[in-house]
Scaffold this motif. Structure first.
Motif, PDB file in Angstrom:
ATOM      1  N   HIS A 165       0.848  -1.185   0.000  1.00  0.00           N
ATOM      2  CA  HIS A 165       0.000   0.000   0.000  1.00  0.00           C
ATOM      3  C   HIS A 165       0.893   1.247   0.000  1.00  0.00           C
ATOM      4  N   ARG A 166       0.490   2.235  -0.774  1.00  0.00           N
ATOM      5  CA  ARG A 166       1.260   3.467  -0.914  1.00  0.00           C
ATOM      6  C   ARG A 166       1.560   4.143   0.433  1.00  0.00           C
ATOM      7  N   ASP A 167       0.606   4.074   1.355  1.00  0.00           N
ATOM      8  CA  ASP A 167       0.774   4.746   2.654  1.00  0.00           C
ATOM      9  C   ASP A 167       2.027   4.274   3.396  1.00  0.00           C
ATOM     10  N   GLU A 201       5.199   6.282   3.256  1.00  0.00           N
ATOM     11  CA  GLU A 201       5.252   7.628   3.822  1.00  0.00           C
ATOM     12  C   GLU A 201       5.734   7.668   5.267  1.00  0.00           C
ATOM     13  N   LYS A 254      -2.295  -2.724   6.655  1.00  0.00           N
ATOM     14  CA  LYS A 254      -2.164  -2.341   5.243  1.00  0.00           C
ATOM     15  C   LYS A 254      -1.496  -3.471   4.451  1.00  0.00           C
ATOM     16  N   LEU A 265      -6.783  -2.301  -4.374  1.00  0.00           N
ATOM     17  CA  LEU A 265      -6.045  -1.119  -3.931  1.00  0.00           C
ATOM     18  C   LEU A 265      -6.030  -0.009  -4.979  1.00  0.00           C
ATOM     19  N   ASP A 292      -5.030   2.756  -7.283  1.00  0.00           N
ATOM     20  CA  ASP A 292      -3.881   3.656  -7.360  1.00  0.00           C
ATOM     21  C   ASP A 292      -3.008   3.607  -6.118  1.00  0.00           C
ATOM     22  N   ASP A 293      -3.526   3.030  -5.053  1.00  0.00           N
ATOM     23  CA  ASP A 293      -2.740   2.959  -3.820  1.00  0.00           C
ATOM     24  C   ASP A 293      -1.713   1.841  -3.849  1.00  0.00           C
TER      25      ASP A 293
END
Length: 461
Positions: free
Chosen positions: A248-250, A253, A277, A293, A295-296
């Motif tokens: 997952h993109r998150d 971060e 995630k 998901l 784009d994530d």
RNA sequence: CGGGGUGUGGCGCAGCCUGGUAGCGCACCUGGUUUGGGACCAGGGGGUCGGAGGUUCGAAUCCUCUCGCCCCGACCA
């Protein structure tokens, strides 16, 4: 010239512990055998650059010597790993590299391990081995020394060279046969308590990798015989990673480097926020979840730099590592083990931070903070100014590598870019006429003309 | 462990097919000219051609065996 300053790093894999001051250096005296040409055996960036930058020399397949520049980086990484282990409550020990086979016969792994284990005989014809890991050794120690539940929990770690006789070593130190590894072991009364230890390591690993400038994503791993969700691999995303991963993109971060953590608090919610995630190594990927998901979803290649694992009583039972319980009973302790590939991290960091000209060290692990380039050795003004800068910075606790060699400017620029120190102070007669030097950031390539004083204060910040 | 490749001075390579006693670039040493992105000229040092056996008047080159290293795959911190 060589003066002590505030940069202190601990050496710990020798017989005695000691503190060593890392000092500034003059390149004319430093052992830094850089190579202009790439050795043909090096295929990936980190291997190529480590050889070219004079960090390592190969001894035989998958076995390397560490030269001064490489050794400095290795020790800096080790020091950060130690700080974070200490901070979470683990205690440092040092176990041997050579272990008796009998120890491994207790767990049954002497026969199970196969040809990856380097087996040796001593002069008395006793079977010995060069340790690929230390579960047996540490469990024996625990068995010898601990009796009561009141002694729990305990977390012990050590940083030691390991040997696994890989069929096919490759990628330089990223997958060598001999490697420096931090491994830690937790001892708890039961699985519930064991999870608390596991969570501490989980969070501690996020902090450790973040401090090193890396984005290491925790991904569910095969948890072996114990089952459940108590095994995670930590993967650094890099083009040359060994396996294809998705998450997952998150998760990209996160930055834990400066968040205070209370290791005695309940860490479960924090851990859950990551494990909830999606994140999967290649063999664990799930097309359905990934489609959801949208784009994530991020897919990339990953380098495994850490692995944590709770295995319950797998070793405590055969070693009879038992403690008495509060009600007078006796139980085998619940254990976990937690690894970080210290030497592999050197390669992983280079994979993450380099360009066509060379390495770009994150400041925390850079072998020196500043490279000082004297563009005209022999020129009174240049020599004088550089000596001044060198001494002032060193006294201010800044590690400087001063290129005082009498060679052409181009060679100095090329070598400095290659070894990747975060900052370059370039001093030549042209600028010095007006009291100016150039300050170059290796990461951005930006160069600014600033006064000598400004350069000093910027670097000493 | 299967498949492929490679081994010639510190590094990168040519020479091998078609045997005739080893060469180029970089690096190194000396002298000179140079000097803000890997200079130029002249001179010099360094290699039992991975190792062993064989063929031959003669082997880096051909044959056999062997060892090292690298790549792809399977395996792994």
């Amino acid at each position: 010239m060589i003066q002590s300053h505030k940069v202190r790093l601990r050496f710990c894999h020798y017989n005695h512990s000691l503190y060593k001051d890392y000092v500034s250096m003059r390149l004319s005296r430093y052992f830094l055998p850089t190579l202009k040409e790439t050795p043909s055996e090096a295929q990936i960036a980190s291997h190529r650059l480590m050889l070219r930058a004079g960090m390592i020399r190969q001894s035989s397949a998958g076995i390397y010597s560490w030269l001064p520049l490489g050794h400095r980086v290795l020790m800096k990484i080790q020091a950060i790993v130690e700080e974070e282990q200490d901070a979470m409550g683990a205690q440092q020990i040092l176990m041997p590299t050579i272990q008796p086979a009998d120890l491994w016969r207790v767990s049954g792994r002497y026969d199970a391990y196969g040809p990856e284990m380097l087996r040796i005989k001593d002069r008395h014809d006793r079977d010995m081995l060069y340790g690929p890991t230390n579960e047996e050794q540490v469990t024996e120690i625990f068995h010898d020394c601990v009796r009561s539940y009141k002694d729990l929990p305990k977390m012990l770690y050590h940083i030691q060279w390991k040997f696994r006789d890989e069929v096919r070593p490759r990628f330089g130190i990223m997958r060598g046969r001999e490697f420096l590894m931090k491994d830690a072991y937790s001892f708890d009364l039961d699985m519930t308590e064991g999870r608390r230890s596991y969570n501490k390591f989980f969070i501690s690993y996020l902090r450790t990798f973040a401090r090193l400038g890396l984005k290491a994503i925790p991904m569910a791993a095969d948890s072996g015989p114990i089952g459940g969700d108590m095994s995670h691999e930590f993967l650094v995303l890099a083009e040359t990673g060994e396996s294809e991963v998705a998450c997952h993109r998150d998760l990209l971060e996160m930055d834990w480097s400066d968040k205070p953590i209370d290791y005695e608090a309940d860490l479960q919610p924090l851990v859950d926020s990551f494990t909830a995630k999606y994140a999967a190594t290649d063999e664990k990927r799930d097309a359905e979840q990934e489609a959801a998901l949208g784009d994530d979803l991020v897919t990339a290649r990953g380098i495994e730099v850490g692995h944590i694992f709770h295995f319950g009583t797998k070793y405590s039972v055969p070693f009879e590592a038992n403690v008495t319980t509060s009600d007078g009973g006796e139980v085998a302790v619940s254990m976990g083990s937690y690894g970080i590939g210290v030497s592999r991290l050197v390669g992983a960091i280079i994979e993450a931070f380099h360009d066509d000209d060379g390495i770009i060290w994150p400041e925390v692990v850079a072998p020196f903070k500043v490279g000082l380039i004297n563009l005209k050795v022999g020129d009174e003004t240049c020599d004088g100014a550089c000596e001044g800068i060198y001494n002032d910075l060193t006294e201010a606790g800044v590690e400087v590598l001063y290129d005082d060699r009498d060679i052409r400017a181009g060679g100095k620029f090329a070598d400095m870019d290659l070894i990747g120190l975060p900052w370059q102070i370039i001093a030549g007669p042209r600028g010095l006429k007006n009291g100016m030097v150039e300050l170059k950031s290796r990461a951005t390539g930006e160069r600014e003309e600033i006064s000598l004083e400004a350069a000093l204060s910027r670097m000493a910040e």
